[in-house]
Design a protein around this motif. Structure first.
Motif, short mmCIF file in Angstrom:
data_model
loop_
_atom_site.label_atom_id
_atom_site.label_comp_id
_atom_site.label_asym_id
_atom_site.label_seq_id
_atom_site.Cartn_x
_atom_site.Cartn_y
_atom_site.Cartn_z
N THR A 27 0.82 -0.85 0.57
CA THR A 27 -0.02 0.41 -0.29
C THR A 27 0.55 1.22 -0.22
O THR A 27 1.76 0.59 0.37
N PHE A 28 0.46 2.12 -0.71
CA PHE A 28 1.63 3.65 0.06
C PHE A 28 1.65 4.07 1.37
O PHE A 28 2.71 4.48 1.32
N GLN A 29 0.70 3.62 2.39
CA GLN A 29 1.05 3.76 3.72
C GLN A 29 2.16 2.69 4.04
O GLN A 29 2.80 2.89 4.64
N GLY A 30 2.03 1.66 3.68
CA GLY A 30 3.05 0.86 4.06
C GLY A 30 2.46 -0.97 3.29
O GLY A 30 1.60 -1.07 2.35
N ILE A 31 4.18 -1.07 3.84
CA ILE A 31 3.97 -2.40 3.19
C ILE A 31 3.92 -3.84 4.21
O ILE A 31 4.58 -3.84 5.09
N GLN A 35 1.69 -17.12 9.91
CA GLN A 35 1.11 -17.45 10.81
C GLN A 35 0.36 -15.98 11.50
O GLN A 35 -0.56 -15.62 11.85
N GLY A 36 1.35 -14.78 11.01
CA GLY A 36 0.87 -13.15 11.40
C GLY A 36 1.01 -12.70 10.51
O GLY A 36 1.81 -12.74 9.43
N VAL A 37 1.16 -11.10 10.09
CA VAL A 37 1.17 -10.26 9.79
C VAL A 37 2.39 -8.85 10.30
O VAL A 37 1.73 -8.33 11.47
N SER A 38 3.57 -8.78 9.32
CA SER A 38 4.27 -7.30 10.50
C SER A 38 4.09 -6.51 9.23
O SER A 38 4.45 -6.59 7.76
N LEU A 39 4.43 -4.77 9.31
CA LEU A 39 4.38 -3.68 8.84
C LEU A 39 5.65 -4.13 8.28
O LEU A 39 6.53 -3.44 9.13
N ILE A 40 5.99 -3.17 6.68
CA ILE A 40 7.22 -2.81 7.01
C ILE A 40 6.95 -1.45 6.41
O ILE A 40 5.79 -0.81 5.53
N SER A 41 7.52 0.32 7.17
CA SER A 41 7.45 1.10 7.05
C SER A 41 8.23 1.87 6.57
O SER A 41 9.00 1.93 6.67
#
Length: 957
Positions: A156-160, A166-172
């Motif tokens: 996304t434009f806000q983050g990847i 298992q889980g979801v982590s954010l790359i910002s």
């Protein structure tokens, strides 16, 4: 060494194997590109929103292996199986933006507005939002989804967002992101501040600062030791360890101002660039060749958002108002308005000065090195065959014959129409033209130019197809009238005509044309191909090509300069390659997909062009180069989508949309009485969409495959108990027949006909029989007792009746005896009285002395005797006693036969008493003859036939 340099060098090392093979492939590609003699339109199939049934925007694509194609549409996710479109996730209120298919988990990952997740099983959606911490859920559109290893990245434009299963982590990034790009199993992204990064796990690894930080990257592709970066603006640069620099200026100039939406590198190494204003650009990085596909080239719109190459190599284009399917690897090009040609094509001929085209509008010429063709003035109207004679090119025309030279047309003959002209091999100084009304003779003058001589006399049929045999005779195939043999006289001006088709038993009476292959003359008919034996003048069955095309209607039969033979028949478009003199093999061809596009009036194939042939089409021409045909097999066997019972809407089999091709399907078991069994098929042959044909066979029910049909649904009704095998055939993208794997269908009897039910029936039957036996035995025992009692009572009753009968019989006998006794008594009395009377009369007679008195006394005695006899025989008394003894015989007889006389009644009574004729004569005082006469009269009155016995009738009456 800087981190950026180390990363770029690692990219270089990882790519050495790729580059080695890429260079070889690129060299091959440059050779292929150079062989294209014609730049034309790719075969394109467009799908409008009305056809696929969803919104106008199509932004991303994915595919389940070589099966379903998926499209991210603004109104849902589309699925296409080659036969029909379906829409899912339609009413979520969220636009679908990106897709990626995971072949390991059989999942379709999807990114939309404010949500992302995956579809699995039968389109069951699982959202991953719950796996994101609440404070990290603030995002808008998920523009890209990429699968890298075991991780899925939602960009996304806000983050990847990285999902590891298992889980979801954010790359910002502090400034957010633009688009992301997956290149050679490496994921890159650009920050909104212009920096380029590689994503490594949850880390952003900078690649170095590119020179155009204020521009948005539209695509990144690998090239040798670095990367080509294309920007939305259209600018192109090359990025490697030494930095960035501009590259491909011609491409950049073409893209300038077009706004680049997406860049993809397809399997042959070319770049396909989607633009907002100018359609697609296809760029070969090795040769620098640039193609542009726009609305003029067949697209629905110039606003192209994204491209995707499917498993079969075809190119899908998501546009602002539809979807396009481009056969990007096709050896076919469509040539028409794109080079200035108008009308239906007929023939083309390539010379040293350019290419001449004959069309339904007239004659066109495209000079060498020019992109556009020009119309030759004065050739208005349909133009036909092109033939080179003595290095002069001639064109048949609706108004006669033209010579084509230096881009101009010069009239040679004005006539009512000339199809084509050919030189005479037996008379090299002459040529013959086939016209609307016979044959025309031409002479080659000293300048090598044809000069009109005259119309050949004696033959007036239209002569579009004609060939000269080894004896110098002309064979004419008149399409609607049959086959003619023309023998010319010594002056060549008159013809002796023989209509061969009149005496032939072969199907050559109409719809025939002639063709020359390997210097042999062939007759093409509605029942296949036949060969003309030029020595014996006989027409024989052709044995080589007919093995493939069969005895079907032949439309085209042509040989090109490479000895390739093209045959178009009712059911096939075949290409034969020569592997030896007179020896050919059938080669599947992409021409099959365009079988509906050929000119449906005057079919023709132009072989006098470089590296291929031109088929005349409804619009212009179809260029085909068999040397560019991809020989890799992409034939996909059709699959069964589902099997259902229509009557009760139950499903026996269903193929999950995200699963792989099944190795086999377990046998389907249905119950007898399933009224309609329906098979729904999928073909996944996208290039022939909406033009596919199927044929079906249920062995055990069908003897063979049925007729070809465009229906992908097959139904069978009321199948009997037994085992069947279902198969379906379709055409591959190049016309090869592809057969599905067999599916066993077992029709079982219903429960009431099953073996188990029969055992139950048997046991129940035994039980019922036993109960019936018990009941019957009890019943018969009761009946036997009743019968014994009844028999006892009956015996007693009969004994009583017998006793009563005996008593009555005794009474009757006594009464009869009494009656006889009375009769006898009466007779005695009468006799006694008679004797007394006689005695008295005699006494009186003895007292007189007179003879007369004695005579009178004697007469009185005689009368007394007669009277006494009459009294003795008194009928009334007799009748009374007779009827009592014989059951009122005389009363019944006289009641039925009223005209019987007393004498006849007496005769009947005597016959009843079984008296003979003599006795009756004595009693009645008549002769024997009188008795017979009386009997005869009695028979008449009783109405007896001659064969009926009177006595028997009386006794039985």
């Amino acid at each position: 060494m800087s981190t950026t340099t180390r990363r770029l060098k690692r990219f270089t090392s990882d790519s050495r194997f790729f580059l080695k093979n890429w260079l070889v492939f690129s060299l091959f590609l440059s050779v292929i590109s150079a062989t294209h003699a014609f730049s034309g339109k790719y075969p394109i199939r467009n799908f409008t929103p009305a056809e696929y049934g969803a919104g106008i925007q199509n932004i991303d694509f994915a595919q389940n292996r070589d099966l379903n194609l998926f499209v991210a549409n603004n109104l849902g996710v589309l699925s296409f199986n080659g036969n029909q479109w379906k829409t899912y996730a339609r009413n979520t209120g969220k636009k679908q933006r990106s897709l990626a298919f995971d072949v390991g988990l059989d999942r379709l990952y999807v990114g939309s507005q404010g949500d992302f997740g995956f579809f699995e099983d039968d389109w069951r959606y699982v959202s991953l939002l719950e796996k994101i911490p609440e404070d990290e859920r603030d995002f808008d559109e998920v523009w890209d989804v990429f699968i890298l290893g075991s991780n899925v990245f939602f960009c996304t434009f806000q983050g990847i967002y990285r999902y590891d299963g298992q889980g979801v982590s954010l790359i910002s990034h502090p400034h957010g992101f633009n688009r992301a790009f997956l290149v050679n199993n490496k994921l890159f992204t650009q920050s909104q501040s212009g920096e380029l990064f590689e994503i490594d796990g949850n880390k952003l690894m900078p690649l170095g600062r590119n020179s155009r930080v204020n521009q948005v990257v539209a695509g990144v592709v690998r090239k040798e030791t670095g990367y080509v970066v294309v920007y939305n603006s259209g600018e192109v640069e090359f990025l490697d360890t030494s930095g960035s620099k501009g590259i491909f200026p011609d491409l950049a100039n073409a893209l300038s101002g077009k706004y680049v939406n997406h860049v993809a590198q397809i399997s042959d190494g070319r770049l396909v660039i989607s633009t907002q204003r100018a359609g697609l650009y296809i760029f070969d990085m090795q040769s620098g060749q640039l193609e542009n596909i726009t609305v003029d080239g067949g697209l629905l719109s110039n606003a192209c958002l994204r491209v995707f190459q499917d498993n079969g190599g075809s190119l899908w284009v998501g546009m602002q108002n539809g979807i396009a399917l481009i056969d990007i690897r096709s050896p076919i090009r469509l040539i028409n308005q794109n080079i200035g040609l108008e009308g239906s094509g007929y023939e083309a001929f390539e010379t040293g000065e350019g290419i001449y085209f004959t069309t339904s509008n007239g004659i066109y010429f495209r000079p060498i090195g020019k992109a556009e063709s020009m119309f030759l003035t004065g050739t208005e109207g349909p133009a036909y065959g092109l033939q080179q004679i003595n290095e002069k090119l001639y064109a048949g025309h609706h108004t006669g014959l033209f010579m084509l030279e230096n881009g101009k047309a010069t009239r040679i003959l004005k006539s009512d129409g000339l199809w084509q002209v050919k030189p005479l091999q037996a008379n090299p100084k002459y040529a013959i033209g086939g016209t609307y009304s016979g044959l025309h003779l031409f002479e080659i003058d000293e300048k090598g130019v044809l000069r009109e001589v005259q119309k050949i006399k004696g033959f007036n049929e239209s002569s579009r197809f004609f060939e000269e045999d080894v004896k110098g005779r002309i064979w004419v195939g008149q399409y609607y009238k049959g086959l003619y043999l023309i023998s010319l006289n010594n002056t060549l001006r008159e013809a002796d005509v023989e209509k061969i088709s009149e005496s032939s038993q072969l199907p050559i009476q109409q719809y025939v044309f002639l063709s020359r292959v390997d210097d042999e003359i062939y007759v093409c008919t509605t029942k296949g191909i036949y060969k003309l034996n030029q020595i014996t003048d006989t027409i024989e069955e052709e044995q080589v090509f007919s093995k493939i095309v069969g005895r079907n209607w032949i439309y085209q039969f042509v040989q090109d300069k490479r000895k390739n033979v093209y045959v178009q028949s009712e059911n096939a478009m075949a290409l034969f390659k020569q592997v030896g003199p007179g020896n050919y093999v059938d080669v599947p061809s992409s021409l099959f997909q365009l079988r509906q596009s050929f000119n449906n009036d005057l079919l023709s194939v132009s072989t006098n062009v470089t590296n291929g042939v031109l088929f005349n089409a409804n619009e212009g021409f179809i260029y085909y180069d068999p040397g560019l045909e991809d020989r890799a097999s992409f034939a996909k066997e059709p699959l069964i989508d589902k099997i259902i019972s229509v009557a009760d809407d139950s499903t026996f089999y269903f193929r999950k949309p995200f699963s792989a091709r099944p190795d086999e399907i377990q046998p389907i078991r249905i119950t007898e009485g399933t009224r309609v069994l329906q098979f729904v098929m999928e073909s996944f042959i996208f290039g022939d969409a909406n033009n596919q044909n199927f044929r079906y066979q249920l062995s055990g029910f069908d003897k063979d495959f049925g007729e070809w049909t465009n229906l992908f649904v097959k139904e069978y009704t009321n199948l009997k108990v037994g085992e069947y095998e279902f198969r379906v055939q379709t055409f591959g993208s190049r016309g090869e027949i592809v057969t599905s794997k067999p599916l066993k269908v077992i029709v079982m009897p219903p429960f009431y006909k099953s073996v188990f039910a029969k055992v139950i029936y048997f046991l129940l039957g035994l039980t019922v029989l036993y109960l019936l036996y018990r009941l019957q035995r009890q019943y018969y025992r009761g009946k036997q007792a009743e019968l014994e009692q009844s028999r006892k009572l009956e015996i007693e009753r009969k004994q009583k009746e017998l006793q009563q009968v005996k008593e009555e019989q005794t009474k009757s006998e006594l009464q009869h005896l009494n009656t006889l006794l009375a009769a006898s008594t009466m007779n005695l009395v009468v006799k006694n009285e008679f004797m007394e009377n006689i005695k008295e009369e005699i006494r009186v007679a003895t007292k007189t002395d007179k003879v007369e008195d004695k005579q009178l006394a004697l007469e009185r005695i005689f009368k007394e005797i007669d009277s006494t006899l009459k009294v003795h025989e008194d009928w009334k008394q007799f009748e009374y006693h007779f009827d009592r003894v014989h059951g009122d015989f005389l009363s019944r007889l006289t009641a039925e036969f009223r005209d019987l006389t007393p004498g006849e009644q007496k005769l009947c009574a005597f016959l009843r008493l079984n008296m003979d004729t003599k006795e009756i004569a004595n009693l009645m005082g008549i002769t024997l003859r009188g008795v017979e006469v009386s009997r005869y009269r009695l028979r008449k009155k009783l109405g007896l036939d001659s064969h009926q016995n009177l006595s028997k009738f009386i006794l039985e009456y």
